[in-house]
Design an enzyme around this catalytic site. Structure first.
Site, PDB file in Angstrom:
ATOM      1  N   HIS A  18       0.822  -1.216   0.000  1.00 17.80           N
ATOM      2  CA  HIS A  18       0.000   0.000   0.000  1.00 17.80           C
ATOM      3  C   HIS A  18       0.855   1.266   0.000  1.00 17.80           C
ATOM      4  O   HIS A  18       0.428   2.299  -0.523  1.00 17.80           O
ATOM      5  CB  HIS A  18      -0.966  -0.034   1.182  1.00 17.80           C
ATOM      6  CG  HIS A  18      -2.016  -1.100   1.031  1.00 17.80           C
ATOM      7  ND1 HIS A  18      -2.674  -1.686   2.080  1.00 17.80           N
ATOM      8  CD2 HIS A  18      -2.506  -1.715  -0.097  1.00 17.80           C
ATOM      9  CE1 HIS A  18      -3.532  -2.596   1.629  1.00 17.80           C
ATOM     10  NE2 HIS A  18      -3.437  -2.636   0.311  1.00 17.80           N
ATOM     11  N   HIS A  41      -8.193  -7.165  -8.162  1.00 20.18           N
ATOM     12  CA  HIS A  41      -8.539  -8.068  -7.058  1.00 20.18           C
ATOM     13  C   HIS A  41      -8.668  -7.184  -5.817  1.00 20.18           C
ATOM     14  O   HIS A  41      -7.740  -7.087  -5.013  1.00 20.18           O
ATOM     15  CB  HIS A  41      -7.454  -9.130  -6.848  1.00 20.18           C
ATOM     16  CG  HIS A  41      -7.288 -10.078  -7.996  1.00 20.18           C
ATOM     17  ND1 HIS A  41      -6.750  -9.698  -9.198  1.00 20.18           N
ATOM     18  CD2 HIS A  41      -7.598 -11.395  -8.109  1.00 20.18           C
ATOM     19  CE1 HIS A  41      -6.735 -10.753 -10.015  1.00 20.18           C
ATOM     20  NE2 HIS A  41      -7.242 -11.790  -9.374  1.00 20.18           N
ATOM     21  N   GLU A 120     -13.962  -7.397  -8.007  1.00 19.25           N
ATOM     22  CA  GLU A 120     -13.861  -8.414  -6.957  1.00 19.25           C
ATOM     23  C   GLU A 120     -14.803  -9.545  -7.344  1.00 19.25           C
ATOM     24  O   GLU A 120     -15.967  -9.309  -7.665  1.00 19.25           O
ATOM     25  CB  GLU A 120     -14.231  -7.780  -5.599  1.00 19.25           C
ATOM     26  CG  GLU A 120     -14.422  -8.744  -4.454  1.00 19.25           C
ATOM     27  CD  GLU A 120     -13.220  -9.629  -4.149  1.00 19.25           C
ATOM     28  OE1 GLU A 120     -12.105  -9.138  -3.985  1.00 19.25           O
ATOM     29  OE2 GLU A 120     -13.431 -10.871  -4.079  1.00 19.25           O
ATOM     30  N   ASP A 145     -14.397 -11.416 -12.726  1.00 16.69           N
ATOM     31  CA  ASP A 145     -13.058 -12.005 -12.692  1.00 16.69           C
ATOM     32  C   ASP A 145     -12.035 -10.939 -13.089  1.00 16.69           C
ATOM     33  O   ASP A 145     -12.056 -10.434 -14.210  1.00 16.69           O
ATOM     34  CB  ASP A 145     -13.032 -13.179 -13.684  1.00 16.69           C
ATOM     35  CG  ASP A 145     -11.721 -13.936 -13.627  1.00 16.69           C
ATOM     36  OD1 ASP A 145     -10.721 -13.377 -13.130  1.00 16.69           O
ATOM     37  OD2 ASP A 145     -11.704 -15.094 -14.084  1.00 16.69           O
ATOM     38  N   GLY A 146     -11.163 -10.601 -12.157  1.00 12.83           N
ATOM     39  CA  GLY A 146     -10.194  -9.537 -12.384  1.00 12.83           C
ATOM     40  C   GLY A 146      -9.258  -9.797 -13.556  1.00 12.83           C
ATOM     41  O   GLY A 146      -8.779  -8.862 -14.197  1.00 12.83           O
ATOM     42  N   ASP A 166      -3.529  -7.986  -7.634  1.00 10.61           N
ATOM     43  CA  ASP A 166      -3.180  -8.477  -6.292  1.00 10.61           C
ATOM     44  C   ASP A 166      -3.963  -9.763  -5.989  1.00 10.61           C
ATOM     45  O   ASP A 166      -4.862  -9.783  -5.148  1.00 10.61           O
ATOM     46  CB  ASP A 166      -3.524  -7.356  -5.281  1.00 10.61           C
ATOM     47  CG  ASP A 166      -3.188  -7.728  -3.850  1.00 10.61           C
ATOM     48  OD1 ASP A 166      -2.386  -8.659  -3.638  1.00 10.61           O
ATOM     49  OD2 ASP A 166      -3.737  -7.079  -2.947  1.00 10.61           O
TER      50      ASP A 166
END
Ligand code: SAM
Length: 286
Positions: A18, A41, A120, A145-146, A166
């Site tokens: 982050h 994600h 997500e 689906d990312g 991620d």
């Protein structure tokens, strides 16, 4: 889909990820032109550190908890302050109750012209994420689906921005999916910044991943890894990694300042440390 990020929110890997995310988005703010962040994600956005899941592991205490209490020198403090400000803003009464996930951190850094697309796949998590951003016209939450976003959703209409990938690494093949996804995405959005997170559990697997990235021919790839301990005998999250494609030109120097401090604060024993190197690009070490 069993992985729940609520067990791990605010842990050492989140802190490193982050802070890198925040430094990239701050760089994007340097131009007035709008940017978009695509978080493939995204998780649930806001985590309850006093909830059952976080309470079972208490991982946040040796992650963001340590950083909040740490003394760092002025240069490091200046670079990490915007991240700590966001964490504190989410805990306005002074008790650590909430940890902001990647989409919420990005949201704190958007200007009026900027946008966030957050994907997500987990149905409940996608609903929780949608609740966090309900009525927010700058954020689009999609239950999808990312990996698909690395195709059809690129390039964003703003033509500048960041794609954060991620994945949970709960099934095999995530390293291969990351490489394949990056290749597809880079073809469509070659000027975009990409940040790919990966766990450092099995160093041989990480070496294979780095080689595969080198073989893509994508020109500018920076790797930042932070290890909190020496390699464990059993597979264990010993470190956290981030691949940054087309990094802001400022990022290398910033991370050279930040990572040594983080590696001291987040260390869990001997042989903690960090790696920061160009695995593709003009500045590759010889
Ligand atoms: N990026 C978040 C952050 O930093 O706060 C954490 C994300 S967590 C590591 C991974 C998330 O991906 C989980 O919430 C999981 O439900 C979700 N997920 C798993 N497979 C997915 C997929 N194919 N597409 C989108 N999301 C997925």
């Amino acid at each position: 889909m069993n992985y729940r990020h609520a067990y791990h929110a605010g842990n050492f890997a989140d802190v490193v990820k982050h802070i890198i995310l925040m430094r990239i988005v701050l760089y994007l703010q340097r131009k007035d032109q709008a940017f978009r962040v695509i978080d493939t994600h995204a998780g649930i956005g806001r985590y309850d550190l006093q909830g059952i899941e976080a309470g079972k592991t208490n991982e946040w205490q040796s992650g963001v908890g340590r950083l909040l209490d740490a003394k760092v020198d002025a240069k490091v403090a200046e670079l990490i302050q915007p991240y700590l400000d966001i964490v504190r803003a989410e805990n306005a009464d002074g008790t650590m109750r909430h940890y902001p996930g990647s989409p919420l951190i990005v949201r704190h850094l958007l200007r009026r012209q900027d946008r966030l697309s957050a994907l997500e796949l987990h149905p409940q998590d996608a609903e929780l994420l949608a609740d966090v951003f309900e009525g927010d016209i700058q954020v689009r939450v999609t239950k999808l689906d990312g990996w698909l976003a690395l195709g059809a959703h690129l390039p964003p209409k703003e033509k500048r921005g960041l794609v954060l990938v991620d994945p949970p690494f709960e099934v095999g093949g995530e390293f291969d999916r990351l490489v394949d996804g990056l290749v597809r995405a880079h073809k469509r959005f070659s000027g975009g910044i990409f940040a790919l997170w990966y766990p450092v559990k099995d160093r041989q697997e990480v070496r294979r991943f780095v080689t595969a990235l080198q073989e893509t021919g994508i020109p500018k790839i920076l790797r930042a890894e932070l290890m909190i301990r020496a390699p464990s005998a059993e597979p264990r999250l010993d470190g956290t990694g981030m691949i940054i494609v087309n990094p802001p030109y400022t990022l290398d120097d910033e991370l050279r300042t930040i990572l040594p401090a983080l590696s001291k604060i987040l260390s869990e024993g001997q042989n903690a440390g960090f790696t920061l190197d160009w695995i593709r690009g003009e500045q590759v070490a010889t």
